[in-house]
Design a protein around this motif. Structure first.
Motif, PDB file in Angstrom:
ATOM      1  N   UNK A  76       0.871  -1.175   0.000  1.00 28.31           N
ATOM      2  CA  UNK A  76       0.000   0.000   0.000  1.00 28.31           C
ATOM      3  C   UNK A  76       0.912   1.230   0.000  1.00 28.31           C
ATOM      4  N   UNK A  77       0.874   1.992  -1.085  1.00 27.00           N
ATOM      5  CA  UNK A  77       1.813   3.110  -1.260  1.00 27.00           C
ATOM      6  C   UNK A  77       1.052   4.396  -1.550  1.00 27.00           C
ATOM      7  N   UNK A  78       1.527   5.495  -0.960  1.00 26.64           N
ATOM      8  CA  UNK A  78       0.891   6.791  -1.202  1.00 26.64           C
ATOM      9  C   UNK A  78       1.955   7.874  -1.340  1.00 26.64           C
ATOM     10  N   UNK A  79       1.701   8.755  -2.302  1.00 26.80           N
ATOM     11  CA  UNK A  79       2.559   9.922  -2.512  1.00 26.80           C
ATOM     12  C   UNK A  79       1.673  11.151  -2.534  1.00 26.80           C
ATOM     13  N   UNK A  80       1.965  12.112  -1.670  1.00 27.72           N
ATOM     14  CA  UNK A  80       1.229  13.371  -1.665  1.00 27.72           C
ATOM     15  C   UNK A  80       2.212  14.509  -1.894  1.00 27.72           C
ATOM     16  N   UNK A 112      -1.862  -1.387  -3.979  1.00 22.48           N
ATOM     17  CA  UNK A 112      -2.711  -0.203  -3.909  1.00 22.48           C
ATOM     18  C   UNK A 112      -1.801   1.023  -3.942  1.00 22.48           C
ATOM     19  N   UNK A 113      -2.099   1.955  -4.828  1.00 24.49           N
ATOM     20  CA  UNK A 113      -1.242   3.133  -4.997  1.00 24.49           C
ATOM     21  C   UNK A 113      -2.124   4.365  -5.156  1.00 24.49           C
ATOM     22  N   UNK A 114      -1.749   5.441  -4.486  1.00 26.37           N
ATOM     23  CA  UNK A 114      -2.508   6.694  -4.586  1.00 26.37           C
ATOM     24  C   UNK A 114      -1.521   7.854  -4.670  1.00 26.37           C
ATOM     25  N   UNK A 115      -1.704   8.694  -5.695  1.00 29.75           N
ATOM     26  CA  UNK A 115      -0.865   9.871  -5.896  1.00 29.75           C
ATOM     27  C   UNK A 115      -1.774  11.091  -5.923  1.00 29.75           C
ATOM     28  N   UNK A 116      -1.467  12.055  -5.074  1.00 37.35           N
ATOM     29  CA  UNK A 116      -2.297  13.262  -4.985  1.00 37.35           C
ATOM     30  C   UNK A 116      -1.402  14.494  -5.014  1.00 37.35           C
TER      31      UNK A 116
END
Length: 220
Positions: A76-80, A112-116
């Protein structure tokens, strides 16, 4: 240059990184090698959280090398990114679906990846990817990835985004595309059979958008 001394990410790991780029400065962040998402224990998921803040007149280059998903992995990876008006950003996230040369297939994995990206609290780009279970079979479908073994997302936020778009499109293969989704926001996506072909598409694009500069570790 970021270095994961554990050699990869597995279930239960919690990794985070944050950087602030102040006005009039330039920061490039990359990784020493490809990141690896290893097999996880049932019910466990590795987490990666990255946060970037870019001030007016600053430039941020977020250029990690590929993340390789192993069969059985759960990541589970996220970049903001918080970016001020007048700042610029070059961001790439390459992803490899298993070690093709090892005959590996992602029959049971989770990603799961989310970039905002926000500007003064207002979202200007949001991208989310969720793959679970038989990822290889899913990607093999003709209208999804047609069997691609690697992909990448590139985002370029700068005043000259519209001006460089025609040159960027000329160098892309048929399995890639680039669009202007804002007056200063360019987005490119690439599919490739493997990581070698993915780099053949990415390196010219990165050179074009980064004044012909590439982190040295990308070419070793």
């Amino acid at each position: 240059m970021l270095l994961n001394t554990a050699g990869g990410v597995t279930g239960g790991d919690r990794l985070s990184f944050s950087a602030q780029v102040r006005a009039g400065t330039r920061l490039s962040v990359t990784t020493q090698a490809c990141e690896r998402a290893y097999r996880a224990q049932p019910g466990e998921t590795g987490q990666v959280r990255n946060h970037l803040s870019v001030a007016t007149g600053a430039r941020m280059n977020w250029l990690p090398q590929e993340t390789i998903l192993y069969d059985g992995s759960s990541l589970d990876r996220r970049l903001s990114v918080e970016i001020e008006p007048g700042a610029s950003l070059l961001m790439v996230e390459p992803l490899v679906f298993g070690r093709i040369e090892m005959g590996e297939s992602l029959n049971d994995a989770r990603f799961c990846d989310r970039i905002e990206i926000t500007r003064r609290g207002r979202p200007i780009f949001l991208d989310a990817t969720r793959l679970q279970g038989g990822i290889a079979a899913h990607l093999a479908k003709p209208f999804i990835a047609n069997g691609a073994g690697a992909m990448a997302l590139l985002v370029y936020l700068a005043e000259n985004a519209e001006a460089v778009l025609p040159r960027l499109r000329q160098m892309l293969p048929e399995c890639a595309g680039a669009s202007l989704i804002g007056e200063d926001l360019l987005v490119m996506r690439v599919l490739a059979a493997d990581s070698f072909l993915l780099r053949q598409s990415l390196l010219p694009a990165l050179r074009l958008l980064n004044n012909n500069e590439i982190p040295r570790c990308w070419t070793i």
